[in-house]
Scaffold this active site. Sequence first.
Site, mmCIF file in Angstrom:
data_model
loop_
_atom_site.group_PDB
_atom_site.id
_atom_site.type_symbol
_atom_site.label_atom_id
_atom_site.label_comp_id
_atom_site.label_asym_id
_atom_site.label_seq_id
_atom_site.Cartn_x
_atom_site.Cartn_y
_atom_site.Cartn_z
ATOM 1 N N LYS A 26 0.931 -1.326 0.033
ATOM 2 C CA LYS A 26 0.130 -0.023 0.039
ATOM 3 C C LYS A 26 0.955 1.419 0.118
ATOM 4 O O LYS A 26 0.763 2.271 -0.889
ATOM 5 C CB LYS A 26 -1.074 0.045 1.100
ATOM 6 C CG LYS A 26 -1.880 1.283 1.332
ATOM 7 C CD LYS A 26 -2.513 1.171 2.480
ATOM 8 C CE LYS A 26 -3.568 0.323 2.987
ATOM 9 N NZ LYS A 26 -4.744 1.031 2.289
ATOM 10 N N ARG A 96 -3.095 2.763 8.921
ATOM 11 C CA ARG A 96 -3.672 1.405 8.262
ATOM 12 C C ARG A 96 -2.066 0.382 8.220
ATOM 13 O O ARG A 96 -1.145 1.020 7.993
ATOM 14 C CB ARG A 96 -3.750 1.649 6.802
ATOM 15 C CG ARG A 96 -5.515 2.068 6.910
ATOM 16 C CD ARG A 96 -5.807 1.973 5.115
ATOM 17 N NE ARG A 96 -7.242 2.450 5.187
ATOM 18 C CZ ARG A 96 -7.680 3.579 4.905
ATOM 19 N NH1 ARG A 96 -6.920 4.639 4.832
ATOM 20 N NH2 ARG A 96 -8.924 3.564 4.563
ATOM 21 N N GLY A 105 -8.295 -7.561 5.471
ATOM 22 C CA GLY A 105 -8.983 -7.521 6.832
ATOM 23 C C GLY A 105 -8.186 -8.263 7.827
ATOM 24 O O GLY A 105 -8.875 -8.608 8.675
ATOM 25 N N MET A 107 -5.460 -7.281 9.302
ATOM 26 C CA MET A 107 -4.747 -6.498 10.348
ATOM 27 C C MET A 107 -5.769 -5.431 10.716
ATOM 28 O O MET A 107 -6.834 -5.181 10.206
ATOM 29 C CB MET A 107 -3.307 -5.855 9.907
ATOM 30 C CG MET A 107 -2.263 -7.113 10.109
ATOM 31 S SD MET A 107 -0.852 -6.697 9.205
ATOM 32 C CE MET A 107 -0.913 -6.683 7.450
ATOM 33 N N ARG A 363 -3.713 -0.915 -5.969
ATOM 34 C CA ARG A 363 -2.891 -2.032 -5.966
ATOM 35 C C ARG A 363 -3.322 -3.070 -6.857
ATOM 36 O O ARG A 363 -4.370 -3.002 -7.484
ATOM 37 C CB ARG A 363 -3.276 -2.743 -4.555
ATOM 38 C CG ARG A 363 -4.704 -3.295 -4.320
ATOM 39 C CD ARG A 363 -4.811 -3.689 -2.966
ATOM 40 N NE ARG A 363 -6.254 -4.018 -2.880
ATOM 41 C CZ ARG A 363 -7.013 -4.235 -1.574
ATOM 42 N NH1 ARG A 363 -6.143 -4.357 -0.353
ATOM 43 N NH2 ARG A 363 -8.168 -4.540 -1.462
ATOM 44 N N HIS A 481 -16.414 -8.922 1.682
ATOM 45 C CA HIS A 481 -15.325 -10.063 1.931
ATOM 46 C C HIS A 481 -15.469 -11.253 1.259
ATOM 47 O O HIS A 481 -14.508 -11.896 0.727
ATOM 48 C CB HIS A 481 -15.451 -10.071 3.760
ATOM 49 C CG HIS A 481 -14.428 -11.461 4.173
ATOM 50 N ND1 HIS A 481 -14.988 -12.589 4.384
ATOM 51 C CD2 HIS A 481 -13.293 -11.310 4.400
ATOM 52 C CE1 HIS A 481 -13.619 -13.219 4.643
ATOM 53 N NE2 HIS A 481 -12.696 -12.432 4.627
ATOM 54 N N ARG A 589 -2.248 -47.329 -15.492
ATOM 55 C CA ARG A 589 -2.252 -48.309 -14.751
ATOM 56 C C ARG A 589 -2.974 -49.550 -15.196
ATOM 57 O O ARG A 589 -4.350 -49.594 -15.365
ATOM 58 C CB ARG A 589 -2.992 -47.915 -13.482
ATOM 59 C CG ARG A 589 -2.196 -46.898 -12.823
ATOM 60 C CD ARG A 589 -3.136 -46.206 -11.599
ATOM 61 N NE ARG A 589 -2.842 -44.777 -11.069
ATOM 62 C CZ ARG A 589 -2.766 -43.619 -11.416
ATOM 63 N NH1 ARG A 589 -3.759 -43.493 -12.578
ATOM 64 N NH2 ARG A 589 -2.389 -42.581 -10.938
ATOM 65 N N ARG A 645 2.538 -49.186 -17.303
ATOM 66 C CA ARG A 645 3.038 -49.676 -16.084
ATOM 67 C C ARG A 645 2.586 -51.347 -15.943
ATOM 68 O O ARG A 645 1.061 -51.484 -16.002
ATOM 69 C CB ARG A 645 2.677 -49.135 -14.808
ATOM 70 C CG ARG A 645 3.223 -49.654 -13.639
ATOM 71 C CD ARG A 645 3.140 -48.851 -12.381
ATOM 72 N NE ARG A 645 1.569 -49.105 -12.054
ATOM 73 C CZ ARG A 645 1.142 -48.163 -10.890
ATOM 74 N NH1 ARG A 645 1.929 -47.413 -10.317
ATOM 75 N NH2 ARG A 645 -0.287 -48.051 -10.579
ATOM 76 N N GLU A 773 10.635 -45.528 -7.358
ATOM 77 C CA GLU A 773 9.594 -45.201 -6.246
ATOM 78 C C GLU A 773 10.177 -45.853 -5.102
ATOM 79 O O GLU A 773 9.366 -45.540 -4.019
ATOM 80 C CB GLU A 773 8.077 -45.753 -6.646
ATOM 81 C CG GLU A 773 8.183 -47.143 -7.220
ATOM 82 C CD GLU A 773 6.696 -47.283 -7.880
ATOM 83 O OE1 GLU A 773 5.758 -47.021 -7.499
ATOM 84 O OE2 GLU A 773 6.716 -48.549 -8.554
ATOM 85 N N SER A 792 10.793 -43.091 -14.462
ATOM 86 C CA SER A 792 9.673 -42.312 -14.150
ATOM 87 C C SER A 792 9.276 -42.447 -12.924
ATOM 88 O O SER A 792 9.144 -43.381 -12.077
ATOM 89 C CB SER A 792 8.390 -42.852 -15.075
ATOM 90 O OG SER A 792 7.334 -41.895 -14.715
ATOM 91 N N GLY A 794 7.739 -42.403 -9.325
ATOM 92 C CA GLY A 794 6.600 -42.598 -8.717
ATOM 93 C C GLY A 794 6.657 -41.897 -7.460
ATOM 94 O O GLY A 794 6.904 -42.463 -6.444
ATOM 95 N N ASN A 796 4.502 -40.724 -5.444
ATOM 96 C CA ASN A 796 3.602 -41.035 -4.196
ATOM 97 C C ASN A 796 4.341 -41.997 -3.429
ATOM 98 O O ASN A 796 4.390 -41.893 -2.101
ATOM 99 C CB ASN A 796 2.356 -41.716 -4.699
ATOM 100 C CG ASN A 796 1.576 -40.622 -5.588
ATOM 101 O OD1 ASN A 796 1.756 -39.483 -5.581
ATOM 102 N ND2 ASN A 796 0.500 -41.072 -6.325
ATOM 103 N N CYS A 859 5.426 -39.358 -12.479
ATOM 104 C CA CYS A 859 4.101 -39.601 -13.021
ATOM 105 C C CYS A 859 3.257 -39.904 -11.809
ATOM 106 O O CYS A 859 2.102 -40.193 -11.645
ATOM 107 C CB CYS A 859 3.835 -40.996 -13.570
ATOM 108 S SG CYS A 859 4.513 -42.414 -12.870
ATOM 109 N N TYR A 879 10.028 -34.539 -18.373
ATOM 110 C CA TYR A 879 8.492 -34.191 -18.460
ATOM 111 C C TYR A 879 7.844 -34.842 -17.244
ATOM 112 O O TYR A 879 8.703 -35.397 -16.361
ATOM 113 C CB TYR A 879 7.831 -35.230 -19.375
ATOM 114 C CG TYR A 879 7.809 -36.770 -19.320
ATOM 115 C CD1 TYR A 879 6.648 -37.406 -18.482
ATOM 116 C CD2 TYR A 879 8.762 -37.748 -19.627
ATOM 117 C CE1 TYR A 879 6.803 -38.569 -18.396
ATOM 118 C CE2 TYR A 879 8.935 -38.977 -19.408
ATOM 119 C CZ TYR A 879 7.796 -39.279 -18.945
ATOM 120 O OH TYR A 879 7.878 -40.704 -18.695
#
Lengths: 901, 901
Positions: A26, A96, A105, A107, A363, A481, A589, A645, A773, A792, A794, A796, A859, A879
Amino acid sequence: MEKYVYTFGGSEAEGNTTMVNTLGGKGANLAEMCQIGVPVPAGFTIITDVCNLYYENDGNYPEGVTEQVDNALRYMASVMGSTFGDPQNPLLVSVRSGARKSMPGMMETVLNVGLSPKTMEGLIKKTGNPRFVYDAYRRLITMYADVVMEKAAGMEPEEGQGIRLLLEEMMEELKKEKGYALDSDIPADELKTLCDGYKAKIKEVLGSEFPDDAMAQLWGAVGAVFKSWNGKRAVSYRRIEGIPEEWGTAVNVQSMVFGNMGENSATGVAFTRNPATGENEFYGEWLTNAQGEDVVAGIRTPFAINAHSINAANEELPTMELKYREIYKQLLDIRDKLEAHYHDMQDVEFTVQEGRLWMLQTRVGKRNGPAAVRMAVEMCREGMIDEETAIMRVMPSQLDELLHPMIDPATEGRYTPLALGLPAGPGGGSGKIVLTAERAEELAEAGEKVVLVRAETSPEDVHGMHVSQAIVTAKGGMTSHAALVARGWGKTCVVGCGALDINVSKGTVTVDDTVLKEGDIVTVNGTTGNIYVGELPLIVLDPEKNELLSTFLGWCDEKRRLGVRTNADRPEDAEQARRFGAEGIGLTRTEHMFFGEERILAMREMILAEHVEEREKALAKLLPYQRADFKGLLTAMAGLPVTVRLLDPPLHEFVPHEKELIEELAEAIGKDVDEVNARIEQLTELNPMLGHRGCRLGISYPEVTRMQARALLEAAAELKQEGIDARPEIMVPLVGNHKELADQKALILEVAEEVKREKGLDELHFLIGTMIEVPRAALTAFEVAAEAQFFSFGTNDLTQMTCGFSRDDSGSFLPGYVKKGIYGADPFQSIDQEGVGQLVDIATERGRERNPSLKVGICGEHGGDPASIAFFDRVGLDYVSCSPFRVPIARLAAAQASIQK
Amino acid sequence: MEKYVYTFGGSEAEGNTTMVNTLGGKGANLAEMCQIGVPVPAGFTIITDVCNLYYENDGNYPEGVTEQVDNALRYMASVMGSTFGDPQNPLLVSVRSGARKSMPGMMETVLNVGLSPKTMEGLIKKTGNPRFVYDAYRRLITMYADVVMEKAAGMEPEEGQGIRLLLEEMMEELKKEKGYALDSDIPADELKTLCDGYKAKIKEVLGSEFPDDAMAQLWGAVGAVFKSWNGKRAVSYRRIEGIPEEWGTAVNVQSMVFGNMGENSATGVAFTRNPATGENEFYGEWLTNAQGEDVVAGIRTPFAINAHSINAANEELPTMELKYREIYKQLLDIRDKLEAHYHDMQDVEFTVQEGRLWMLQTRVGKRNGPAAVRMAVEMCREGMIDEETAIMRVMPSQLDELLHPMIDPATEGRYTPLALGLPAGPGGGSGKIVLTAERAEELAEAGEKVVLVRAETSPEDVHGMHVSQAIVTAKGGMTSHAALVARGWGKTCVVGCGALDINVSKGTVTVDDTVLKEGDIVTVNGTTGNIYVGELPLIVLDPEKNELLSTFLGWCDEKRRLGVRTNADRPEDAEQARRFGAEGIGLTRTEHMFFGEERILAMREMILAEHVEEREKALAKLLPYQRADFKGLLTAMAGLPVTVRLLDPPLHEFVPHEKELIEELAEAIGKDVDEVNARIEQLTELNPMLGHRGCRLGISYPEVTRMQARALLEAAAELKQEGIDARPEIMVPLVGNHKELADQKALILEVAEEVKREKGLDELHFLIGTMIEVPRAALTAFEVAAEAQFFSFGTNDLTQMTCGFSRDDSGSFLPGYVKKGIYGADPFQSIDQEGVGQLVDIATERGRERNPSLKVGICGEHGGDPASIAFFDRVGLDYVSCSPFRVPIARLAAAQASIQK
């Protein structure tokens, strides 16, 4: 002496927009506006460093601040022609917050600072308007008591409770007693008496006197703003938005100008372009004889600023364009000046005091996804920004909105809306009505879709808003808001829907005769403002037909280095992803292909087989299905790589576990129930995630790998003969040791030779690679790469094993971890760069060292997460692969990653 | 010209013992024996390189080999006084394999080569013993047909089948027909006819003529030996023993000498010291008028060589010492000469031909554990070897034998095992079969010896396990619960014995047709995995009273760099380990302290608590138990460090899962059954190994950490006041992120301050550190080390997560992996150096980089594995920690690691 205070006003300023880290957003913008000749009430900014020093020194200011503030006040006096604290000709100021990034909102703000019995008379004389002065005084006392004094007294009442409520109740009583309908009906002398009552009440409740001294008020307000940087709301907002504590906030002290000095005064907020659609049209709301709060708070319905801004709620009300023609022209000039200067859409606040226009703030304006794309493309076409800037202007999450559901326009017409509100956040959403943020969170955690319906929202509601499909408020305007927050998140939102009668304690929402209860389902159209009872069908935009979007993504494609593939198990998904710009499949899969009545039976026969021959017989039944599936996928992705896979999940996921189903199965495959039970029992694992799955299956049962390789390679061979360019890539899952891959690779190569011979082909193009993985695979990537044509990640499973978290079980502790800051974000959503990322980095480097032509991709779920994508770009992957609907997001994130590098 | 052939004989030789890679073990030793003047029948060795060249050249020999063999045959003739292939005075030869490392029985041998109708007459004339000659011819034909001709014909019958069987059947028929009892009853002329019959049968079955030509036989036999290097048996043996294919085998051609030329001929095998006890006494067996095979094959009972070698089986038979006094004296001289030369116990073969002694072979003799220690210490004392050599002479696994009761090896061979499982806890144990832990306790209390037989064990079984002589499970691997607990106690244990069909309700254990009932006696050999029906005699050695062992381990302690601690949960175990030389406790698992009637109830109350206060109340009940346990441990290890791990397992391991027990529990703690069920259900996890456990519990429930820290620190404080030097080290488990450790550390430090205040102590010495068992912790060790005073690798979990193997579930694929050579050894038994070891290395380096005073140890199962210990020494860890019974093994392995470095 360190410079802690920067002045602005009167077409000059000590700061400018590059100093945002020091002056806050600001303050920097106010300075910048002065620099470019926009009329801004004079003021000064106490820099963000002071905030940190304030905390370091237990609430004391560094040496020099007081003196610099005094000098700045003198400068303001010289520009504004009135003096802070001067009894004759007093200047009032606003105090302010202003952090580097806007935290709307979160502060504190105090207005009308400097007003006291000492200065009041001078102001009354100057304005000739005692009612205005007493009203300003009343507002100051209320705000100051709430923001400064109550906190200083160590009291922390619930939001809306506490001293503010007590004072407001006093005014309501007065109105009731005297029969006044509006605040503005109260005459000056009664306001004066009310102010005295306020001060007595404050003394009684908070135990200290309201400070009737300008400088005391000023420093009290400044301190309150600094303190609010570490208030609960601000801290929780910072955590969500990832804003570091050490940034601190600046404090802006600025001359007050008043939009409530009568009918030739006004106040408003405006966007230099439409923030909901992106159209290049000035868009805003205003109110005559009002303070800025009044526009935002939604108590009066704001007027449209011009014809473009008219909506259902304000179509009867005057526009500034017509009513204040001259001022509107000035505003329009300023709009052009600001856009030309900032090269971006601005969100401005302005006040007209007795016919004179002042800009209070500018802003960068928040915008929703469609608007962001439109503005980016159009501003680029207008020559205002270049393509790279355009790309950086759209947050990847905003693209989600474009791909997000909307109510199917083909059928929406058949439904009668229950009510109409203001279209504050476009798109469509359905869910169960919830009336509190807490309930929203509860149900959402339980997996329910919810729509949050509130009279209005406040910063305390943000958590509940975040988990809702849509937000509806009975009160408030387009800049309330609810509207601001919802647009920031690209969430469907309707505000100001006055027809809703909400009763939280009874749990009902009533519209005329219709009574809805918490839990009833509604559908919200945030593009039109309509609200419907029941669940309406939603559809998703086709980005291919959206010219702006496809142009935008085209620019992204030119800039990005990372390829973008998709995870898809079905031809339809592959086609969808291809339309979204996927450059191949990064993960199919195959196990999903084993469900479906006949397939699952053959699969179960295979699992329950007692010897190789029996297993091979069952596999032979599965082969034609798999081959057909693969042909579909390879055809949908003709000319592009398709990574398949091999069977990954543990076998017990394919067998029934209920008594009846087991009996049925036993009969269907002609085996003894006890035998089937015994085998199923044997398949049960304590930690299936770390059990007999992935390539471990293919090593135990080579015939399974052979069947899958055969199905895929036969599909590719047949397509080749049909003239279709099939590019299969066979991915061996869960490799932890290069010898596992070598084992499976040998089988696949054997099958490939057989297929080539049988089909009479000299050549058959395919790759063999592996998922990375298992942490061990990453650590021994040098060896693994000798066997692999591609890696690749994995991520997860790699996250599960590296962090030692079971994704299925981490719900009992991981949310707590994120809350405590042990992990910055859920490592299943955004890759844990320090830990898991280290393995990605190691494996990529070592893999390429051994095999320079190694293709490396990812992946896991993280392939669609922008922060993770930036990391993968940095590490140098080839990739990312993500779900079809995240493909455009990945294209953008990849482009941004390239540009930022 | 390359030298391919090395001769030996007549007190000289072209080779010697340093040329073992070229000549193979046997060839090098024969040469060496000649060099030192031991009488060896002359011969020559075709070097190992020829084996490789033979394979490279499709079964052709390199140029020069034939010529060199001819020269060598001439040399043999000159030494032995008879000539190979000479019709008048023929020399017969043996053709044997000889690799660098002995591969007993894995390759081929042909004896009596050179015998044919052409040479037979000369030999008959020379020996005057036609029966001997025809019998030798019969043996040659049988062996040659089997080893050379059948393979050449491309036939691969099952072991024991094929041409050999056909020929042997012909002889049996003859004996039956004529009524002969023994082979030796067949007269010469009938043997002659039989040999003709053999040759006709060979022609008929194999399609080619038996070669009645000395040179043809010689080359046929040499080729067969080279071919047998790649025979199935040899290849599979090499894989198991880790012998590289490229080593190749040498071929030894040696003059035949005959122990079967009448009563003044003999043959025998001997050890220069007793291989079963280590006593410095010549020990051996012999037979008159016999070939070497006869001694080993066990058809005749061999005689003792001297008084020392007499046993129950041969006490009536003549000793060489008495019968061939002169020859025995020569043999004794040779024995001294060999030990003096080789500085180690030798295993020799000898033959006496018509009163003349020939040594056929010498090699380092195998010995059992007690013998190994005795020989090492005594040879060192005799000045034959130095201490380092003595230390290297004992295999760590051999020490195991000294520390456990074992089945008496002298008699075990007489019994047939019922079933074979995995040897999880070494030693031997006998007792009545019990199928439940409760029954085990009952019978044990009644003074019975029991063997607990379970499908698998869980923490609830530990009491029953503790009172059992041995534990047997049908499921599970080398690191299953049963295996871990048993090894911790030094208890005999066999796991994963899949042949057992256990029916608890019927009280039976069935193996094929054998049905055992509860109460039947079995004996378990935990060193081999064999289970026997009935009670076999056991023997025990007391290591403390074994002066030789303590001397030996004393030497080890002087050489080793690595510290050795123990894993112990009870004071008794700690004391035992201290007696075994442990230098502290590396791991106390506090969870074992929560079992026991009152404790488990309080523990369950804690788990089922609904809020902090309730949880704290239950914890307060546990605190005195824990404190008392810790005092016991700290006292047992006074002056030495005691590492205590905070609660680690997931909570569901502490709650009952059977309906009745749940109902009992609900009543005992005054809660609703449904509520208890719901909580137990909630605790169930899909992958508990990666679930809510370790420090995640302490972060969710800080009061648990507080209680444990308080119990330990109060114990230490009280002991300090009693003048006992307690050195607790608090270990936070399952840390993956340094912030987790920081969180727990803050709690512990808080408690420490409280305890110091309460006890009025100025100082309280303790360390805080962490397990490194999550891959992420290893990768981010630099950060973690900032919070830690020590690291202790939990290599079990680290292996599980790094390799992605659940220890509990890996039984379905890991044995297959080891068999296929994907992993060289079970990574839960010997650390996977390439993968898991890399993380150990990384974490140690990065941890010390950040915190140079960091103590680094390892407390997983691998702490007791010699190969792993060598690795940990190399990586530079400070100590290993293992179960009490492995402490001496670790001391030895650590010393060997130091010496090898």
